[in-house]
Write an enzyme that holds these catalytic residues in place. Structure first.
Site, PDB file in Angstrom:
ATOM      1  CB  VAL A  16      46.422   0.645 -12.715  1.00  0.00           C
ATOM      2  CG1 VAL A  16      46.443   2.147 -12.493  1.00  0.00           C
ATOM      3  CG2 VAL A  16      47.779   0.035 -12.377  1.00  0.00           C
ATOM      4  CE1 TYR A 137      53.952  -1.665 -20.372  1.00  0.00           C
ATOM      5  CE2 TYR A 137      55.705  -1.383 -18.758  1.00  0.00           C
ATOM      6  CZ  TYR A 137      54.371  -1.291 -19.106  1.00  0.00           C
ATOM      7  OH  TYR A 137      53.455  -0.820 -18.187  1.00  0.00           O
TER       8      TYR A 137
END
Length: 315
Positions: A16, A137
């Site tokens: 990203v 997460y």
């Protein structure tokens, strides 16, 4: 953002962050700052505060995170929740403390309930139980969203949160132990082709459906939203279409040129049955993905051949 604004891309070496860096440079934003994890440990609050104090940053793209697929999330749940909580807490707090004009926090669509109605709308957050395999997460990412909202409310900051769907592209993680499904399949098919294997094993039944967004499209959306969006409410980023894992595997098989068979190991977990985001809000803001899956897969495989495969051959 002005073209001369000082912009920090946290996680600039990853899938990203590297895409956001490319997009910013492409658009003429040349005053960028970044640090390798070996130079700045974002889990260290003192180091992060010292960095922000010295640099006096205007804008932050918070793309740094500990990420991985089903295997990694299952094996290292403590690492995933601890590292992500530390990274985002330190950066978000320092951004407030040192008067950053705006911060964009990158979450994940795993924040949504496992059995959320499809496609998943932003308001489905916290309406049901999470997928157990990546719950630590997901909880860390939800905490990041709520931290941005809370800082906006209490301190008047401009911190926005976006939820990208499954991503792929240059600088993806192709490690079979820790990667997500698309790069893992790409590597499996490539190695099977090179080694002239007759079949490739695929985890699960192949029936779960997933949505895939090319990383450069995500970067384009992030820079776009940084410039025009100022609300605390989260925004989904995706393509609005999904595909079964089986059909994805067939597409990758064709791109790679593997001629053997697919074998589905149904003893392995499928994960969430379907993950498709509702992008109505994003399209209403004036943005839509432009890279079709077939085109994106070809680009990703070409990058793999030039970078990952070349490295492997030179070892």
């Amino acid at each position: 953002m002005d073209k001369d604004s000082l912009i920090y891309v946290a996680g600039h070496k990853g899938l990203v962050g590297s895409a956001i860096k490319r997009q910013l440079l492409k658009l003429g934003y040349n005053n960028l700052v970044y640090r390798k994890s070996s130079e700045l440990d974002l889990r260290d609050a003192n180091a992060v505060n010292q960095f922000f104090n010295e640099e006096r940053i205007d804008y932050v793209f918070l793309a740094a995170a500990k990420v991985g697929g089903i295997v990694a999330n299952n094996e290292y749940p403590a690492d995933f929740i601890r590292d992500n909580l530390l990274i985002q807490s330190n950066v978000i707090d320092a951004a407030c403390r040192y008067n950053v004009k705006k911060l964009l926090f990158l979450g994940s669509t795993c924040i949504y309930p496992k059995y959320a109605p499809q496609p998943m709308k932003e308001e489905y957050l916290l309406t049901g139980a999470l997928e157990p395999t990546n719950e630590p997460y997901a909880i860390a990412k939800i905490a990041g969203i709520k931290m941005c909202e809370s800082y906006n409310r209490q301190y008047g900051t401009k911190f926005i949160s976006v939820m990208p769907t499954n991503l792929y592209g240059p600088n993806d993680n192709f490690d079979l132990e820790t990667s997500h499904v698309l790069p893992a399949l790409m590597r499996k098919f490539h190695e099977a082709k090179v080694n002239k294997k007759r079949e490739v094993e695929i985890w699960g039944t192949g029936s779960p459906r997933r949505e895939f967004l090319y990383s450069d499209d995500l970067a384009d959306a992030c820079v776009y939203l940084m410039n025009i969006y100022e609300e605390s409410a989260i925004v989904n980023i995706g393509v609005g279409e999904d595909i079964s894992i089986k059909d994805l595997a067939l597409k990758i098989k064709e791109v790679v040129g593997f001629e053997g068979e697919l074998v589905f190991n149904t003893d392995k977990p499928d994960g969430t049955p379907r993950k498709l985001v509702d992008v109505t809000k994003l399209t209403g803001l004036g943005w839509k993905a432009s890279t079709l899956l077939d085109e994106g897969l070809r680009k990703a495989y070409n990058w793999y051949l030039k970078n990952v495969e070349v490295k492997n051959l030179n070892v």
